[in-house]
Design a protein around this motif. Structure first.
Motif: not given
Length: 680
Positions: A84-110
């Motif tokens: 959920a965190a990775a999806e939120m960061e890659l697509y800027g969900k829930y009013g947050t800004a897109v953060s590709v690097d954070a999304a990459y970290t979480h996808y790699a973790q998963l």
């Protein structure tokens, strides 16, 4: 992967509820474009830390708390929270800004924790594109995408199919593309048949964002450009006119509206209830309550009766607009078939073939399919082809090819199966092309286009960019076009983060798929040396020539004229410059001011070069050079005359009339100077 874990469910309910409210607000705000632009302008001027602070300050306290808890669970290794965190960061969900690097970290973790297919697919996507600060690495992109594909991830298989067919990071072996696209197509056809009788409806219209302004460069820029921009307001006016005609009793308007709402449109989602109401309005006018046909007063009424009966029969069969009613379907399809409606014939044939609501009768089904095929109905052609495939393979293949030309996915699928069974590279390429058509049009299981269009509609530029880029990596030409456009959008944070070179990549890939104006954009990148490519006038000229000749693009023609006039990437040639300027005016009359100004400048430069004794070419500017064949024929004729009478001969190699043409041109320029220069 299911996200509804025991500890994440309340968090996700809170976040998804807020996301729905936020998207509704964004759609409403799009009506106030000036407000959106001002907010974007302010946003882009702020730093990353200021942007993060601004986002956090606007979020409700319960949303902030849910996001914080989600990150805590992700850090603790909760698989659902990591996803959920990775999806939120890659697509800027829930009013947050897109953060590709954070999304990459979480996808790699998963991926490390579970080997999750979506996580591997996203890692492959990020390494293939280099978004954020992720390193572009085709090897790792191929590895992660393959790990996702072997787990059955449809988008990963489609991506591998495109990479193999285009030779991106692979050897470009046709057999690899055939394997991947074939797998996607088989899953799609299986899902198609799992739907109601006659199969599922294909996904809706794929919007090209450039259509909103009439093309990449605007309206009327070439033979393939639109003559007007596609707007919701214009569609609304047309829809209102048809609805008014229907209210006045126009049968044709009722049938048109039924077809519109049944199949859907970019600006009018599919609405079976509305379609059925228009069909029943026609039925009430032309049939008795018992279903008896009234005497038609005209051919238009007879045609409307046939279409309405066929429409109603299909909707009763499939349960659209109301519950399925096989008895009513049989009755109305029989009426429609008797009246000559091809769709009714094909649908009725399917009922007799499958024994749906009636005793199975293969012979009658085949007869109905044949009648529909003779009326060039694509579904009838496919069904009759499958019926006669073993007994009459040549006729069956001919029917499948005809249906494929109409865009029928089952025709492409069965054609691909035939080609795939044949040896040779050519047969393999044809099989790949047909399997790819199925994969890109029957794409319920993997397409990001619907989500991308929704994001673009509500003004979420970065989210739409990421989704269109995923489509582009799967080979969708509309994804490549839209991704390139959005990456050049001035308010796109992904573009400002140093990813402008991706736009050139997608323009090039779109150009290789014959997308109008993409080749011209590729030429622009080489001409100006932007988009991460080195300036190359030679490559720019080559791209402009392709666009000018294959698309009749007026801007490409004008650019070629400029390059010939100045000798950029090509040899300086005033005559060819004028020719391209003239053709540009023919292709795009809207550019007459620019072309006339260019021609005036060209005339002055030509005269100045001629006065200085410089080389200006063999032909005068306003007189086309003769075709070589005509010149040789004329020289042979003159040589024959010379043998008979030497007095009329001209020196060999001097085109006849060249002196007179030059004199005329000089007189013309002097007259123009006398008329327009301010003599005192």
């Amino acid at each position: 992967m299911c996200l509804a874990g025991e500890t994440t469910t309340p968090l996700l309910i809170t976040l998804e509820t807020y996301e729905a409210q936020l998207n509704a607000q964004r759609l409403a705000a799009m009506g106030h474009e000036s407000v959106v632009k001002q907010k974007r302008k302010t946003w882009m001027k702020s730093s990353a830390s200021e942007q993060a602070a601004a986002v956090a300050s606007e979020l409700p306290s319960e949303v902030k708390s849910a996001i914080k808890k989600l990150h805590s669970l992700a850090a603790a290794g909760n698989e659902d929270a990591v996803f959920a965190a990775a999806e939120m960061e890659l697509y800027g969900k829930y009013g947050t800004a897109v953060s590709v690097d954070a999304a990459y970290t979480h996808y790699a973790q998963l991926a490390e924790l579970t080997g999750n297919a979506t996580a591997h697919y996203m890692l492959g996507f990020l390494h293939g594109t280099g978004l954020g600060n992720v390193t572009v690495d085709n090897g790792r992109a191929l590895l992660h995408t393959t790990l996702a594909a072997v787990q059955g991830h449809a988008a990963a298989k489609a991506t591998l199919g495109f990479r193999a067919s285009a030779g991106i990071g692979t050897s470009g072996a046709c057999s690899d593309a055939l394997e991947h696209y074939g797998s996607v197509a088989r899953d799609a056809v299986r899902f198609y048949h799992e739907g109601p009788p006659l199969g599922r409806h294909l996904p809706g219209y794929r919007a090209r964002l450039s259509d909103d302004r009439g093309g990449v460069f605007g309206v009327r820029t070439g033979a393939l450009a639109l003559h007007r921009a596609t707007t919701r307001a214009a569609f609304g006016e047309l829809l209102e006119a048809h609805q008014h005609s229907a209210a006045q009793g126009s049968l044709r308007a009722h049938v048109t509206l039924a077809d519109l709402f049944y199949h859907g449109h970019r600006f009018a989602p599919r609405d079976f209830g509305a379609a059925r109401s228009h069909v029943t309005a026609v039925i009430a006018r032309l049939f008795t309550r018992a279903g008896g046909e009234l005497k038609a007063a005209s051919k238009a009424e007879s045609d409307a009766a046939a279409q309405a009966a066929g429409f109603l029969g299909v909707m009763c069969l499939r349960g659209e607009g109301a519950d399925a009613d096989l008895g009513a379907a049989l009755r109305w399809l029989t009426i429609g078939a008797r009246l000559g409606h091809a769709t009714a014939m094909n649908a009725l044939g399917s009922m007799y073939r499958d024994g749906t609501g009636v005793a199975a009768d293969p012979a009658r089904a085949a007869a109905l399919f044949k009648q529909a095929a003779e009326k060039r109905h694509a579904g009838g052609q496919v069904n009759y082809a499958l019926h006669v495939m073993r007994a009459q393979p040549d006729e069956a293949l001919g029917l499948l090819r005809l249906a494929a030309e109409s865009g029928h996915v089952l025709a492409h699928y069965h054609l691909a199966a035939v080609y795939a069974a044949q040896p040779g590279e050519s047969a393999c390429r044809m099989a790949v092309a047909s399997f790819r058509f199925v994969a890109e049009h029957a794409d319920w299981l993997h397409s990001p286009l619907a989500a991308a269009e929704a994001a673009a509609a509500r003004g979420s530029v970065e989210t739409a960019t990421v989704l269109y880029m995923q489509a582009a990596e799967m080979g969708y030409s509309v994804g490549q076009l839209n991704a390139a456009l959005l990456l050049e959008h001035p308010s796109n944070a992904l573009s400002s983060a140093g990813h402008s070179s991706l736009a050139h990549v997608y323009w090039t890939r779109a150009a290789n798929q014959n997308v109008a104006d993409a080749r011209t954009k590729q030429g622009d990148a080489y001409y100006y040396g932007r988009g991460g490519v080195a300036q190359s006038y030679e490559r720019a000229a080559a791209a402009y020539k392709l666009a000018a000749r294959s698309e009749a693009n007026g801007l490409a023609m004008w650019s070629l004229g400029w390059m010939y006039e100045n000798g950029l990437g090509v040899s300086k040639d005033f005559h060819l410059a004028k020719r391209w300027y003239d053709q540009s005016l023919e292709a795009n009359p809207e550019g007459r001011l620019a072309v006339h100004a260019s021609l005036a400048r060209l005339c002055l430069r030509y005269f100045w070069a001629w006065a200085k004794g410089e080389d200006v070419g063999e032909a005068p500017l306003f007189f086309a050079p003769r075709v070589e064949k005509e010149r040789k024929e004329e020289e042979e004729e003159k040589q024959s005359d010379h043998d008979d009478d030497d007095d009329g001969a001209q020196p060999t190699g001097v085109p006849a009339g060249s002196l007179g043409e030059s004199v005329f041109f000089i007189v013309f320029l002097l007259a123009a100077a006398w008329m327009f220069l301010p003599f005192r």
